[in-house]
Scaffold this motif. Structure first.
Motif, PDB file in Angstrom:
ATOM      1  N   HIS A  39     -18.843  -1.482   4.691  1.00  0.00           N
ATOM      2  CA  HIS A  39     -18.167  -1.304   5.996  1.00  0.00           C
ATOM      3  C   HIS A  39     -18.200  -2.182   7.044  1.00  0.00           C
ATOM      4  CE1 HIS A  39     -18.871   1.220   9.607  1.00  0.00           C
ATOM      5  NE2 HIS A  39     -19.719   0.412   9.913  1.00  0.00           N
ATOM      6  N   ILE A  40     -16.913  -2.169   7.885  1.00  0.00           N
ATOM      7  CA  ILE A  40     -15.672  -2.365   8.399  1.00  0.00           C
ATOM      8  C   ILE A  40     -15.913  -1.695   9.789  1.00  0.00           C
ATOM      9  CG2 ILE A  40     -14.232  -4.122   8.835  1.00  0.00           C
ATOM     10  CD1 ILE A  40     -13.766  -3.866   5.727  1.00  0.00           C
ATOM     11  N   PRO A  41     -16.527  -1.817  10.500  1.00  0.00           N
ATOM     12  CA  PRO A  41     -16.280  -0.699  12.041  1.00  0.00           C
ATOM     13  C   PRO A  41     -14.941  -0.722  12.934  1.00  0.00           C
ATOM     14  CG  PRO A  41     -18.469  -2.098  11.824  1.00  0.00           C
ATOM     15  CD  PRO A  41     -17.899  -2.830  10.321  1.00  0.00           C
ATOM     16  N   GLU A  42     -14.407  -1.792  12.536  1.00  0.00           N
ATOM     17  CA  GLU A  42     -13.225  -1.599  12.856  1.00  0.00           C
ATOM     18  C   GLU A  42     -11.939  -0.806  12.926  1.00  0.00           C
ATOM     19  OE1 GLU A  42     -15.958  -4.957  14.556  1.00  0.00           O
ATOM     20  OE2 GLU A  42     -15.395  -4.284  12.734  1.00  0.00           O
ATOM     21  N   TYR A  43     -11.945  -1.489  10.986  1.00  0.00           N
ATOM     22  CA  TYR A  43     -11.050  -1.027  10.369  1.00  0.00           C
ATOM     23  C   TYR A  43     -11.371   0.923   9.631  1.00  0.00           C
ATOM     24  CZ  TYR A  43      -8.119  -1.085   5.757  1.00  0.00           C
ATOM     25  OH  TYR A  43      -7.318  -1.004   4.945  1.00  0.00           O
ATOM     26  N   LEU A  44     -10.277   1.222  10.819  1.00  0.00           N
ATOM     27  CA  LEU A  44      -9.577   2.756  10.546  1.00  0.00           C
ATOM     28  C   LEU A  44      -9.516   2.820   8.514  1.00  0.00           C
ATOM     29  CD1 LEU A  44      -8.184   2.756  14.794  1.00  0.00           C
ATOM     30  CD2 LEU A  44     -10.730   3.163  13.139  1.00  0.00           C
ATOM     31  N   GLN A  45      -9.648   3.659   8.707  1.00  0.00           N
ATOM     32  CA  GLN A  45      -9.070   4.109   7.302  1.00  0.00           C
ATOM     33  C   GLN A  45      -9.766   5.517   6.495  1.00  0.00           C
ATOM     34  OE1 GLN A  45     -11.028   3.491   5.064  1.00  0.00           O
ATOM     35  NE2 GLN A  45     -12.527   2.717   6.292  1.00  0.00           N
ATOM     36  N   ASP A  46      -9.362   6.336   5.838  1.00  0.00           N
ATOM     37  CA  ASP A  46      -9.957   6.673   5.172  1.00  0.00           C
ATOM     38  C   ASP A  46     -10.308   6.933   3.908  1.00  0.00           C
ATOM     39  OD1 ASP A  46      -9.469   9.144   7.184  1.00  0.00           O
ATOM     40  OD2 ASP A  46      -7.049   9.200   6.512  1.00  0.00           O
ATOM     41  N   GLY A  47     -10.101   5.841   3.675  1.00  0.00           N
ATOM     42  CA  GLY A  47     -11.178   5.564   1.880  1.00  0.00           C
ATOM     43  C   GLY A  47     -12.286   5.350   1.455  1.00  0.00           C
TER      44      GLY A  47
ATOM     45  N   ALA B 211      -9.307  -8.722   1.867  1.00  0.00           N
ATOM     46  CA  ALA B 211      -7.862  -8.253   1.526  1.00  0.00           C
ATOM     47  C   ALA B 211      -8.960  -7.055   1.510  1.00  0.00           C
ATOM     48  CB  ALA B 211      -7.548  -8.830   0.412  1.00  0.00           C
ATOM     49  N   VAL B 212      -8.061  -6.275   1.545  1.00  0.00           N
ATOM     50  CA  VAL B 212      -8.317  -4.856   1.463  1.00  0.00           C
ATOM     51  C   VAL B 212      -7.004  -3.647   0.481  1.00  0.00           C
ATOM     52  CG1 VAL B 212      -9.070  -2.267   2.066  1.00  0.00           C
ATOM     53  CG2 VAL B 212     -10.108  -4.135   2.949  1.00  0.00           C
ATOM     54  N   TYR B 213      -7.495  -3.681  -0.836  1.00  0.00           N
ATOM     55  CA  TYR B 213      -6.737  -2.661  -1.477  1.00  0.00           C
ATOM     56  C   TYR B 213      -6.304  -1.216  -1.214  1.00  0.00           C
ATOM     57  CZ  TYR B 213      -4.583  -5.855  -4.963  1.00  0.00           C
ATOM     58  OH  TYR B 213      -4.399  -7.188  -4.948  1.00  0.00           O
ATOM     59  N   ALA B 214      -5.623  -1.344   0.218  1.00  0.00           N
ATOM     60  CA  ALA B 214      -5.663   0.793   0.893  1.00  0.00           C
ATOM     61  C   ALA B 214      -4.649   1.400  -0.019  1.00  0.00           C
ATOM     62  CB  ALA B 214      -5.527   0.771   1.862  1.00  0.00           C
ATOM     63  N   ASN B 215      -5.533   2.411  -0.672  1.00  0.00           N
ATOM     64  CA  ASN B 215      -4.092   3.306  -1.711  1.00  0.00           C
ATOM     65  C   ASN B 215      -4.752   4.585  -0.990  1.00  0.00           C
ATOM     66  OD1 ASN B 215      -3.682   0.769  -3.412  1.00  0.00           O
ATOM     67  ND2 ASN B 215      -5.819   1.482  -4.382  1.00  0.00           N
ATOM     68  N   TRP B 216      -3.655   4.636  -0.240  1.00  0.00           N
ATOM     69  CA  TRP B 216      -3.182   6.610   0.149  1.00  0.00           C
ATOM     70  C   TRP B 216      -2.618   6.982  -0.796  1.00  0.00           C
ATOM     71  CZ3 TRP B 216      -5.365   6.705   5.260  1.00  0.00           C
ATOM     72  CH2 TRP B 216      -5.679   5.669   5.842  1.00  0.00           C
ATOM     73  N   GLU B 217      -2.711   8.232  -1.155  1.00  0.00           N
ATOM     74  CA  GLU B 217      -1.751   9.671  -1.839  1.00  0.00           C
ATOM     75  C   GLU B 217      -0.094   8.759  -2.137  1.00  0.00           C
ATOM     76  OE1 GLU B 217      -2.987  11.303  -3.709  1.00  0.00           O
ATOM     77  OE2 GLU B 217      -5.425  11.382  -3.442  1.00  0.00           O
ATOM     78  N   ASP B 218       0.403   8.821  -1.113  1.00  0.00           N
ATOM     79  CA  ASP B 218       1.560   8.360  -1.305  1.00  0.00           C
ATOM     80  C   ASP B 218       2.674   6.756  -0.713  1.00  0.00           C
ATOM     81  OD1 ASP B 218       0.942   8.160   1.320  1.00  0.00           O
ATOM     82  OD2 ASP B 218       2.390   9.403   2.255  1.00  0.00           O
ATOM     83  N   GLN B 219       0.979   6.208   0.219  1.00  0.00           N
ATOM     84  CA  GLN B 219       1.412   4.722  -0.848  1.00  0.00           C
ATOM     85  C   GLN B 219       0.249   3.663  -0.776  1.00  0.00           C
ATOM     86  OE1 GLN B 219       3.115   4.538   3.933  1.00  0.00           O
ATOM     87  NE2 GLN B 219       1.065   3.576   4.841  1.00  0.00           N
ATOM     88  N   ASN B 220       0.708   2.350  -1.124  1.00  0.00           N
ATOM     89  CA  ASN B 220      -0.188   1.366  -1.801  1.00  0.00           C
ATOM     90  C   ASN B 220      -0.184  -0.188  -0.193  1.00  0.00           C
ATOM     91  OD1 ASN B 220       0.759   2.576  -3.933  1.00  0.00           O
ATOM     92  ND2 ASN B 220      -1.456   2.100  -4.248  1.00  0.00           N
ATOM     93  N   ASN B 221      -0.941  -0.376   0.126  1.00  0.00           N
ATOM     94  CA  ASN B 221      -0.818  -1.639   0.529  1.00  0.00           C
ATOM     95  C   ASN B 221      -1.814  -2.206   0.736  1.00  0.00           C
ATOM     96  OD1 ASN B 221       1.482  -0.854   2.324  1.00  0.00           O
ATOM     97  ND2 ASN B 221       0.541  -0.309   3.833  1.00  0.00           N
ATOM     98  N   VAL B 222      -1.863  -3.914   0.842  1.00  0.00           N
ATOM     99  CA  VAL B 222      -3.152  -5.162   0.934  1.00  0.00           C
ATOM    100  C   VAL B 222      -2.643  -5.746   2.027  1.00  0.00           C
ATOM    101  CG1 VAL B 222      -4.088  -5.984  -0.343  1.00  0.00           C
ATOM    102  CG2 VAL B 222      -1.971  -5.152  -2.107  1.00  0.00           C
ATOM    103  N   ASP B 223      -4.119  -4.986   2.822  1.00  0.00           N
ATOM    104  CA  ASP B 223      -4.133  -5.061   3.917  1.00  0.00           C
ATOM    105  C   ASP B 223      -5.071  -6.992   4.114  1.00  0.00           C
ATOM    106  OD1 ASP B 223      -3.034  -3.400   5.458  1.00  0.00           O
ATOM    107  OD2 ASP B 223      -5.135  -1.938   5.626  1.00  0.00           O
TER     108      ASP B 223
END
Length: 244
Positions: free
Chosen positions: A6-14, A83-95
């Motif tokens: 849980h990272i309260p300040e990290y805005l994401q849907d996953g 390091a977060v592997y942020a995987n959306w349906e249409d793009q991938n980032n490592v934050d």
């Protein structure tokens, strides 16, 4: 068993899931550095990693149907780099970012993937985080793993001559074939030339260096808006003495 993060300040849907268990696999480290710093289509076998293991790891790290993998580096004073592997349906980032529970905000280091931003760490800061005292039971504890996790954020025109050997040693320690680790380290560090001689300087009264690259979130002080005491504590965490 992996647990949620849980990272309260990290805005994401996953859903976020602690994934330090991946660090046991050489395939993870090869995938991590090639996905963020090199050519992910490069053959894996010359590095001592089976192609099937590498391909499976790349698929896992980029799977939008799975919880997003999170790996952490806990350091002095209660600071944690992520390091977060942020995987959306249409793009991938490592934050990549750093956080302290008292801040109420994140200190953004940068991104790799569809949305590129960086660099986010100088060589001194990278080594400080990699070798920092580990507090608590979370995150990576091995200095080589910690260094490689955050290596994609490196950008520094003033790296020492031993940087290549340091990175090569970390790669070898994490399972990359020893006779290939030095060349891979040279390739990864050679990528830093593309950031155009990045410089880190102190400005004004803030104790945290800022970055000269126009693509870096650190053109302004890291975690801008934290108190002076918090900034000094962060600066200390980013400049911890490296054990001899």
């Amino acid at each position: 068993m992996s647990t949620g993060v849980h990272i309260p300040e990290y805005l994401q849907d996953g859903e976020l899931i602690a994934s330090e268990d991946l660090a046991r696999e050489p395939a993870f480290w090869l995938a991590h550095v090639l996905l963020t710093m090199g050519d992910p289509g490069e053959p894996a076998e010359p590095y001592g990693v089976a192609a099937s293991a590498y391909d499976a790891m790349v698929d896992r790290l980029g799977d939008p149907e799975q919880p997003w993998p999170v790996l952490r580096v806990c350091s002095d004073g209660g600071h944690t780099a992520y390091a977060v592997y942020a995987n959306w349906e249409d793009q991938n980032n490592v934050d990549f970012f750093i956080r302290h529970p008292d801040w109420g905000r994140l200190g953004h280091l940068g991104q790799c993937g569809t949305d590129e931003a960086g660099p986010g760490l100088s060589w001194t800061e990278l080594l400080a985080l990699a070798t920092s005292t580990h507090e608590g039971s979370e995150g990576l504890t091995d200095p080589s793993e910690r260094l490689l996790l955050l290596l994609p954020m490196l950008g520094d025109a003033d790296m020492p001559g031993e940087a290549r050997d340091t990175v090569a040693g970390a790669l070898s320690h994490c399972g990359i074939r020893a006779d290939a680790a030095s060349d891979l380290a040279a390739t990864l560090l050679g990528e830093q030339e593309s950031v155009g001689g990045t410089r880190w300087t102190l400005t004004g009264d803030n104790p945290i260096a800022v970055c000269s690259s126009p693509y870096s979130p650190r053109q302004v002080p890291l975690a801008l808006g934290i108190t002076q005491d918090q900034a000094r504590a962060l600066a200390t965490a980013l400049s911890s003495p490296v054990p001899g």
